[in-house]
Design a protein around this motif. Structure first.
Motif, PDB file in Angstrom:
ATOM      1  N   GLN A  35       0.734  -1.330   0.024  1.00 29.64           N
ATOM      2  CA  GLN A  35       0.260   0.173   0.036  1.00 29.64           C
ATOM      3  C   GLN A  35       0.982   1.047  -0.027  1.00 29.64           C
ATOM      4  OE1 GLN A  35      -1.973  -1.801   3.753  1.00 29.64           O
ATOM      5  NE2 GLN A  35      -3.593  -1.735   2.673  1.00 29.64           N
ATOM      6  N   THR A  36      -0.162   2.187   0.154  1.00 35.78           N
ATOM      7  CA  THR A  36       0.779   3.818   0.051  1.00 35.78           C
ATOM      8  C   THR A  36       0.438   4.423   1.216  1.00 35.78           C
ATOM      9  OG1 THR A  36      -0.569   4.571  -1.027  1.00 35.78           O
ATOM     10  CG2 THR A  36       1.027   3.974  -2.567  1.00 35.78           C
ATOM     11  N   HIS A  37       0.343   5.809   1.416  1.00 37.35           N
ATOM     12  CA  HIS A  37       0.226   6.556   2.895  1.00 37.35           C
ATOM     13  C   HIS A  37      -1.274   5.934   2.616  1.00 37.35           C
ATOM     14  CE1 HIS A  37      -0.823   9.218  -0.573  1.00 37.35           C
ATOM     15  NE2 HIS A  37      -1.704  10.156  -0.366  1.00 37.35           N
ATOM     16  N   LEU A  38      -2.218   6.257   1.166  1.00 38.62           N
ATOM     17  CA  LEU A  38      -3.839   6.806   1.618  1.00 38.62           C
ATOM     18  C   LEU A  38      -4.444   5.068   2.469  1.00 38.62           C
ATOM     19  CD1 LEU A  38      -3.908   6.656  -2.952  1.00 38.62           C
ATOM     20  CD2 LEU A  38      -4.834   8.169  -0.918  1.00 38.62           C
ATOM     21  N   ALA A 164       5.019 -10.185 -13.495  1.00 38.29           N
ATOM     22  CA  ALA A 164       3.552 -10.308 -13.603  1.00 38.29           C
ATOM     23  C   ALA A 164       3.460  -9.536 -12.308  1.00 38.29           C
ATOM     24  CB  ALA A 164       3.162 -11.784 -13.308  1.00 38.29           C
ATOM     25  N   PRO A 165       4.032  -7.851 -12.354  1.00 29.29           N
ATOM     26  CA  PRO A 165       3.486  -7.322 -11.343  1.00 29.29           C
ATOM     27  C   PRO A 165       2.441  -7.825 -10.570  1.00 29.29           C
ATOM     28  CG  PRO A 165       4.134  -5.782 -13.321  1.00 29.29           C
ATOM     29  CD  PRO A 165       4.281  -7.641 -13.371  1.00 29.29           C
ATOM     30  N   ASP A 166       0.941  -6.691 -11.481  1.00 27.20           N
ATOM     31  CA  ASP A 166       0.222  -6.975 -10.959  1.00 27.20           C
ATOM     32  C   ASP A 166      -0.905  -8.275 -10.581  1.00 27.20           C
ATOM     33  OD1 ASP A 166      -0.253  -4.004 -11.695  1.00 27.20           O
ATOM     34  OD2 ASP A 166      -1.691  -3.628 -13.257  1.00 27.20           O
ATOM     35  N   ALA A 167      -0.116  -9.254 -10.448  1.00 29.05           N
ATOM     36  CA  ALA A 167      -0.777 -11.076 -10.285  1.00 29.05           C
ATOM     37  C   ALA A 167      -0.200 -11.097  -9.019  1.00 29.05           C
ATOM     38  CB  ALA A 167      -0.455 -11.529 -10.781  1.00 29.05           C
ATOM     39  N   PHE A 168       1.471 -10.553  -9.157  1.00 33.28           N
ATOM     40  CA  PHE A 168       2.045 -10.679  -7.382  1.00 33.28           C
ATOM     41  C   PHE A 168       1.239  -9.436  -6.672  1.00 33.28           C
ATOM     42  CE2 PHE A 168       5.326  -9.337  -4.941  1.00 33.28           C
ATOM     43  CZ  PHE A 168       5.967 -10.971  -3.830  1.00 33.28           C
ATOM     44  N   PHE A 169       1.369  -8.157  -6.646  1.00 30.46           N
ATOM     45  CA  PHE A 169       1.465  -7.831  -5.382  1.00 30.46           C
ATOM     46  C   PHE A 169      -0.744  -7.655  -4.780  1.00 30.46           C
ATOM     47  CE2 PHE A 169       4.719  -5.392  -7.143  1.00 30.46           C
ATOM     48  CZ  PHE A 169       5.288  -5.585  -6.191  1.00 30.46           C
ATOM     49  N   ARG A 190      -4.159   2.419  -7.672  1.00 33.21           N
ATOM     50  CA  ARG A 190      -3.334   3.206  -7.772  1.00 33.21           C
ATOM     51  C   ARG A 190      -2.187   2.368  -6.469  1.00 33.21           C
ATOM     52  NH1 ARG A 190      -5.071   8.925  -5.167  1.00 33.21           N
ATOM     53  NH2 ARG A 190      -2.655   9.741  -5.176  1.00 33.21           N
ATOM     54  N   TYR A 191      -2.596   1.278  -6.140  1.00 37.32           N
ATOM     55  CA  TYR A 191      -1.626   0.725  -5.021  1.00 37.32           C
ATOM     56  C   TYR A 191      -1.138   0.057  -5.962  1.00 37.32           C
ATOM     57  CZ  TYR A 191      -3.807   0.943  -0.808  1.00 37.32           C
ATOM     58  OH  TYR A 191      -4.618   1.947   0.608  1.00 37.32           O
ATOM     59  N   LEU A 192      -1.869  -0.763  -6.826  1.00 36.45           N
ATOM     60  CA  LEU A 192      -0.610  -1.517  -8.087  1.00 36.45           C
ATOM     61  C   LEU A 192       0.265  -0.874  -9.110  1.00 36.45           C
ATOM     62  CD1 LEU A 192      -4.052  -4.128  -8.955  1.00 36.45           C
ATOM     63  CD2 LEU A 192      -1.963  -4.473  -7.851  1.00 36.45           C
ATOM     64  N   GLU A 193      -0.775  -0.021  -9.316  1.00 37.26           N
ATOM     65  CA  GLU A 193       0.388   1.241 -10.164  1.00 37.26           C
ATOM     66  C   GLU A 193       1.658   1.662  -8.891  1.00 37.26           C
ATOM     67  OE1 GLU A 193       0.684   5.233 -12.533  1.00 37.26           O
ATOM     68  OE2 GLU A 193      -1.315   5.036 -11.144  1.00 37.26           O
TER      69      GLU A 193
END
Length: 286
Positions: A35-38, A164-169, A190-193
């Motif tokens: 995640q991020t600060h969001l 496969a970043p979106d699949a992983f995260f 936004r998290y995935l990006e």
């Protein structure tokens, strides 16, 4: 509540993206993975009614800088120093600190390294690094496969995740959450990006937890260092599955800590923000 966004220099060639709102005694909120600060959007808005709230992206995450790893770049000691510098930049020599997941490890290290600055400490759904590695064993350790993957030397982990970043995260956003609606599609995107743009630094953060962070925790354990400020720990009951006593582990580091287990998913600040906010407000009164 409208938050003001700033970029704040905290170390040589490192600035953090931080959302700021409110007035009153300060509290810093640190996010977790992936995640991020969001993740603090609900809790931060509530606390800003009567506190100065600082909500940064950790170094290596979100819109904060992502320096190349040189061995200690993503140690929790280095990341904790960022947070002390951030608070000082806003004129706060002392502040309350809350962290979730990776951010909780940074908060834990800040409490040990900077006890004169951290007045209150809240830890959400994590164990100290040293204890985490101690309790993971056998088939039950499969739930933490990502820890072992990202602990490997540079090269292979980054290559595999980048394929496969979106699949992983996204896997962790799906598997660790009890309520899919708690993270709306826009926030998930936004998290995935953010994660796609931070693979080397995220891996470096985790790699540090299999190396230098263990060394730092062990040195504090050997020296008998403890957390003396008011501490609250909120966790899921993973102890039953993994065979450990969470209360005993935490009280070895913070003898007077308040420890509670909650029936939420891992992303409790988004899934149960009222519970998290109540926990923080009770801590700040101690």
């Amino acid at each position: 509540m409208n938050f003001d966004y700033q970029r704040v220099p905290v170390a040589d060639r490192v600035s953090l993206n931080v959302a700021v709102a409110g007035s009153g005694s300060p509290i810093v909120l640190l996010h977790g993975f992936p995640q991020t600060h969001l993740m603090w959007r609900h809790v931060a808005a509530d606390l800003a009614a009567d506190h100065t709230v600082l909500v940064p992206d950790l170094r290596g995450y979100g819109d904060s800088d992502k320096p190349e790893d040189t061995g200690e770049t993503y140690s929790k000691r280095t990341m904790a120093a960022d947070i002390v510098a951030l608070a000082k930049a806003f004129g706060h020599e002392q502040f309350a600190l809350a962290g979730h997941d990776r951010g909780a490890l940074v908060a834990f290290r800040a409490g040990l390294d900077h006890p004169d600055h951290v007045t209150h400490l809240a830890i959400f759904d994590v164990l100290p690094t040293l204890d985490m590695w101690d309790v993971l064993h056998g088939a039950s350790a499969a739930v933490a496969f990502h820890l072992y993957l990202m602990a490997q030397p540079p090269g292979l982990p980054e290559q595999l995740i980048s394929a496969a970043p979106d699949a992983f995260f996204g896997y962790f956003l799906d598997q660790w959450g009890a309520d899919a609606e708690a993270i709306p599609a826009s926030v998930r995107a936004r998290y995935l990006e953010a994660c796609r743009n931070a693979i080397p630094s995220i891996v470096a953060d985790y790699r540090a937890s299999a190396g230098i962070d263990v060394e730092h925790d062990q040195a504090d354990r050997d020296a008998g260092n403890r957390l003396a400020m008011p501490v609250t720990v909120l966790q899921q009951d993973w102890g039953v599955a993994l065979g450990y006593d969470a209360v005993a582990l935490w009280r070895a580091w913070a003898p007077a800590c308040v420890h509670e287990t909650v029936a939420t998913g891992h992303f409790m600040a988004e899934q149960a923000p009222a519970v998290v906010t109540k926990t923080l407000r009770e801590l700040l009164l101690r």
